[in-house]
Design a protein around this motif. Structure first.
Motif, PDB file in Angstrom:
ATOM      1  N   PHE A 139       0.826  -1.209   0.000  1.00 36.88           N
ATOM      2  CA  PHE A 139       0.000   0.000   0.000  1.00 36.88           C
ATOM      3  C   PHE A 139       0.862   1.262   0.000  1.00 36.88           C
ATOM      4  O   PHE A 139       0.401   2.338  -0.417  1.00 36.88           O
ATOM      5  N   THR A 140       2.108   1.159   0.457  1.00 37.48           N
ATOM      6  CA  THR A 140       2.976   2.340   0.503  1.00 37.48           C
ATOM      7  C   THR A 140       3.222   2.922  -0.886  1.00 37.48           C
ATOM      8  O   THR A 140       3.563   4.096  -1.018  1.00 37.48           O
ATOM      9  N   GLY A 141       3.019   2.098  -1.920  1.00 42.55           N
ATOM     10  CA  GLY A 141       3.182   2.590  -3.283  1.00 42.55           C
ATOM     11  C   GLY A 141       2.127   3.619  -3.676  1.00 42.55           C
ATOM     12  O   GLY A 141       2.319   4.391  -4.628  1.00 42.55           O
ATOM     13  N   ALA A 199     -10.424   5.196   9.495  1.00 37.93           N
ATOM     14  CA  ALA A 199     -10.813   4.255  10.534  1.00 37.93           C
ATOM     15  C   ALA A 199      -9.717   4.129  11.595  1.00 37.93           C
ATOM     16  O   ALA A 199      -8.594   4.624  11.414  1.00 37.93           O
ATOM     17  N   ASP A 200     -10.043   3.464  12.687  1.00 34.08           N
ATOM     18  CA  ASP A 200      -9.093   3.357  13.796  1.00 34.08           C
ATOM     19  C   ASP A 200      -8.547   1.943  14.005  1.00 34.08           C
ATOM     20  O   ASP A 200      -7.932   1.652  15.028  1.00 34.08           O
ATOM     21  N   HIS A 201      -8.772   1.044  13.024  1.00 36.33           N
ATOM     22  CA  HIS A 201      -8.232  -0.311  13.187  1.00 36.33           C
ATOM     23  C   HIS A 201      -6.760  -0.351  12.748  1.00 36.33           C
ATOM     24  O   HIS A 201      -6.213   0.637  12.241  1.00 36.33           O
ATOM     25  N   ASP A 202      -6.107  -1.483  12.946  1.00 34.14           N
ATOM     26  CA  ASP A 202      -4.657  -1.581  12.753  1.00 34.14           C
ATOM     27  C   ASP A 202      -4.219  -1.248  11.333  1.00 34.14           C
ATOM     28  O   ASP A 202      -3.189  -0.592  11.133  1.00 34.14           O
ATOM     29  N   TYR A 203      -4.975  -1.714  10.344  1.00 33.25           N
ATOM     30  CA  TYR A 203      -4.570  -1.463   8.964  1.00 33.25           C
ATOM     31  C   TYR A 203      -4.647   0.030   8.647  1.00 33.25           C
ATOM     32  O   TYR A 203      -3.744   0.600   8.018  1.00 33.25           O
ATOM     33  N   ALA A 204      -5.715   0.691   9.111  1.00 36.66           N
ATOM     34  CA  ALA A 204      -5.833   2.127   8.889  1.00 36.66           C
ATOM     35  C   ALA A 204      -4.732   2.887   9.620  1.00 36.66           C
ATOM     36  O   ALA A 204      -4.203   3.881   9.117  1.00 36.66           O
ATOM     37  N   LYS A 205      -4.365   2.412  10.798  1.00 33.89           N
ATOM     38  CA  LYS A 205      -3.266   3.038  11.543  1.00 33.89           C
ATOM     39  C   LYS A 205      -1.954   2.916  10.773  1.00 33.89           C
ATOM     40  O   LYS A 205      -1.133   3.841  10.777  1.00 33.89           O
ATOM     41  N   ALA A 206      -1.744   1.771  10.124  1.00 34.11           N
ATOM     42  CA  ALA A 206      -0.525   1.582   9.331  1.00 34.11           C
ATOM     43  C   ALA A 206      -0.494   2.565   8.165  1.00 34.11           C
ATOM     44  O   ALA A 206       0.565   3.124   7.831  1.00 34.11           O
ATOM     45  N   TRP A 207      -1.644   2.771   7.532  1.00 30.45           N
ATOM     46  CA  TRP A 207      -1.748   3.759   6.455  1.00 30.45           C
ATOM     47  C   TRP A 207      -1.420   5.159   6.981  1.00 30.45           C
ATOM     48  O   TRP A 207      -0.655   5.908   6.365  1.00 30.45           O
ATOM     49  N   THR A 208      -1.992   5.522   8.121  1.00 28.50           N
ATOM     50  CA  THR A 208      -1.744   6.850   8.701  1.00 28.50           C
ATOM     51  C   THR A 208      -0.268   7.036   9.022  1.00 28.50           C
ATOM     52  O   THR A 208       0.300   8.110   8.776  1.00 28.50           O
ATOM     53  N   ALA A 209       0.346   5.990   9.561  1.00 33.90           N
ATOM     54  CA  ALA A 209       1.757   6.064   9.932  1.00 33.90           C
ATOM     55  C   ALA A 209       2.650   6.328   8.721  1.00 33.90           C
ATOM     56  O   ALA A 209       3.718   6.934   8.844  1.00 33.90           O
TER      57      ALA A 209
END
Length: 388
Positions: free
Chosen positions: A149-151, A173-183
């Motif tokens: 997804f970083t691409g 959203a606030d789940h782990d995958y969305a947090k990874a996107w935000t990070a």
């Protein structure tokens, strides 16, 4: 006496029939699946499974021959309820009871759980998640099906900043995958000269009213909103933002699908200026269009999502790798041929145009995304956007 002798041909025929049945059973190759088939993520898991089964039906109809021997391909599907510990239990069962050389898992938690023992147990993990860490670990028996997804991050930023401006509100959203996107997204936005004016992740999976959350981020007057989770609640966030007067653009994480969001928002018009994953039904290339037609014929009233198409391709690639390896049981040999399998797979079976896998097992593609202009989706490649 005559009746006793007359039973011998029958007994012989039954014995032959049982032997033939046993031989046929040995000619079945099974690919495992552990994913959510019940609970809140059941629809997602069933979409993945639908794509896998569509591929199997096509492979068997065409005839599946490896090393001069004919086989039948089957999917053995087990429900893990999106629970990684259940994924691990299912994988052990799939390997021990069904001798599956490959197991597909459509979530990062389950994929991480299987990576704890898949090399030792000698099965190939087909991981449907775009989290980079899946392949960064260096697990030699893993294939990550979608590109990282970083691409998407820099091309999405280029588009949103050029069209709307540099003030961003984070409302995903606030789940782990969305947090990874935000990070990944937040520091990249700031590094590009942007400013995060509000940050208010929301529980997309638990709420159906996002008025207060959207109002909170809109108070900071953002030009762009960073949103996304499951498609339906993402659509509700878009709808709420427009009703509250938001005129800017949306950057949508890849979990949410524009065509599914549009069903909630009443079309693409509320998504004007947005950028996200290109809906397969909006892809104008010949192979995706043909795939959509085949899917609709087999599944009346339904449209295929990327969960369907990418996992469809993964199964076709696994079968192709078996042919190239000349083996249906040696997972190491099959894994070694996966890059070649993707490269040699006909476009008919590869609607997302996956180009191969890198040295760590991550898929490569010139990924197409969608931007909404004048109420319609226009497709553009990430490579084009990255150059802007």
């Amino acid at each position: 006496m005559a009746s006793k002798f007359s039973l011998r041909p029958l007994a012989a025929a039954l014995a032959f029939g049982l032997a033939a049945t046993g031989a046929l059973a040995q000619d079945v190759v099974k690919i495992g699946y552990s994913g959510p088939l019940s609970g809140g993520a059941a629809l997602y898991g069933k979409n993945v499974l639908t794509g896998m089964q569509m591929a199997v039906d096509e492979i068997n109809a065409a005839g599946f021959e490896v090393g001069g021997k004919k086989y039948k391909l089957e999917i053995v599907a087990l429900d893990d309820k999106y629970n990684p510990s259940e994924s691990a239990i299912n994988a052990q069962r799939l390997v021990q009871e069904h001798k599956t050389p490959a197991i597909l898992v459509p979530h990062s938690g389950g994929s991480f759980a299987l990576q704890a023992f898949n090399e030792r147990s000698n099965f190939m993990l087909l991981s449907y998640t775009s989290v980079p860490q899946i392949t960064a670990r260096g697990n030699k028996m893993t294939i990550r099906i979608p590109p990282e997804f970083t691409g998407y991050v820099q091309p999405f930023i280029n588009h949103a900043m050029a069209k709307y401006g540099k003030s961003l509100a984070i409302a995903n959203a606030d789940h782990d995958y969305a947090k990874a996107w935000t990070a990944a997204f937040k520091p990249a936005w700031e590094a590009a000269g942007g400013k995060v004016v509000a940050e208010n992740p929301m529980s997309y999976n638990k709420s159906t009213d996002f008025y207060s959350g959207v109002s909170r981020v809109m108070a900071s007057k953002p030009e762009v909103m960073f949103i996304g989770g499951a498609s339906e609640p993402t659509g509700l966030v878009v709808k709420q933002a427009r009703e509250l007067g938001f005129k800017g653009g949306f950057v949508i994480i890849d979990q949410a699908k524009m065509d599914e969001i549009a069903k909630v928002t009443g079309g693409y018009a509320p998504l004007e200026g947005s950028i996200g994953v290109l809906p397969l039904v909006e892809d104008t290339r010949p192979d995706p269009k043909a795939f959509v037609e085949r899917f609709r014929k087999a599944n009346p009233g339904r449209d295929p999502s990327s969960e369907v198409s990418l996992n469809y391709t993964a199964v076709h690639a696994a079968a192709q790798a078996m042919k190239l390896a000349g083996n249906v049981t040696d997972a190491t040999a099959i894994r070694a041929k996966m890059n070649e399998a993707f490269k040699t797979l006909p476009g008919k079976y590869n609607p997302n145009d996956l180009e191969g896998v890198d040295e760590k097992g991550g898929s490569l593609a010139n990924t197409y995304v969608g931007v909404v202009e004048n109420g319609k989706v226009r497709q553009v490649t990430l490579r084009e956007l990255a150059q802007k």
